[in-house]
Design an enzyme around this catalytic site. Sequence first.
Site, short mmCIF file in Angstrom:
data_model
loop_
_atom_site.label_atom_id
_atom_site.label_comp_id
_atom_site.label_asym_id
_atom_site.label_seq_id
_atom_site.Cartn_x
_atom_site.Cartn_y
_atom_site.Cartn_z
N ARG A 62 46.43 54.91 29.33
CA ARG A 62 46.41 55.37 30.73
C ARG A 62 46.92 54.31 31.68
NH1 ARG A 62 42.30 57.51 28.01
NH2 ARG A 62 41.19 55.56 28.30
N GLU A 99 34.25 47.89 23.61
CA GLU A 99 32.91 48.47 23.76
C GLU A 99 32.61 49.31 22.52
OE1 GLU A 99 32.74 50.82 27.29
OE2 GLU A 99 30.56 51.01 27.26
C1 PRP Z 1 40.01 52.13 27.81
C2 PRP Z 1 40.57 51.79 29.17
C3 PRP Z 1 40.82 50.31 29.09
C4 PRP Z 1 39.71 49.85 28.17
C5 PRP Z 1 38.60 49.23 28.97
O1 PRP Z 1 41.07 52.28 26.93
O2 PRP Z 1 41.77 52.51 29.41
O3 PRP Z 1 42.08 50.01 28.52
O4 PRP Z 1 39.22 51.01 27.47
O5 PRP Z 1 37.55 48.82 28.12
P1 PRP Z 1 37.06 47.32 28.00
O6 PRP Z 1 37.04 46.74 29.39
O7 PRP Z 1 35.68 47.46 27.42
O8 PRP Z 1 37.99 46.61 27.10
P2 PRP Z 1 40.94 53.02 25.52
O9 PRP Z 1 40.51 52.03 24.50
O10 PRP Z 1 40.09 54.24 25.70
O11 PRP Z 1 42.46 53.38 25.19
P3 PRP Z 1 43.47 54.55 25.68
O12 PRP Z 1 43.79 54.29 27.14
O13 PRP Z 1 44.66 54.35 24.82
O14 PRP Z 1 42.78 55.85 25.46
#
Ligand code: PRP
Length: 174
Positions: A62, A99
Amino acid sequence: GEDADLARVAELVRDVPDHPSPGILFRDITPVLADAAAFTVVTTELASLVGDADLVAGVEARGFLLAAAVAVVAGTGVVPVRKAGKLPRVAASRTYELEYGSATLELPADTIAPGARVFLVDDVLATGGTAAAAVDLLTDVGATVVGFGTLLEITALDGRERLGDTRVDALLRV
Ligand code: PRP
């Protein structure tokens, strides 16, 4: 005004319990991106933080959507910080704890000149592991990270602490 605009943006964020795993309250920001007025507000606000940066970097997935829009408004190029295994030529790689689980981020070759000033963008700051790894990656290739901008900060997770001296700006804080 700006506060009213951001209040409307906040109303578009949806909370999804137990996604992607039990106990995780997922903040779904995709309705913000799908709303023309909200997307414009978010893009404009983040672009105002770019300052004298040469490039905007966005974190998969995103973060890509925000970073590209911000880069156009700010008049910079954009660089994708990618999940492992996607890039044909990798400039640098970092593995970090999320997380939920662990992940590896990579930077593409021939995108960031040594000494480049880079503004980092992602949709959500949670534990800060992702943003910290992205800052480390950018530093590994000789860039200066001038700041990190995010749509939403989950303050209880103290992700900001993981970013050390990097300036952090969040449009919304929950
Ligand atoms: C989510 C979000 C951030 C990250 C934040 O990504 O878009 O990149 O988690 O989490 P953190 O501060 O605990 O590291 P996600 O892993 O869901 O990936 P995506 O955008 O590809 O779905």
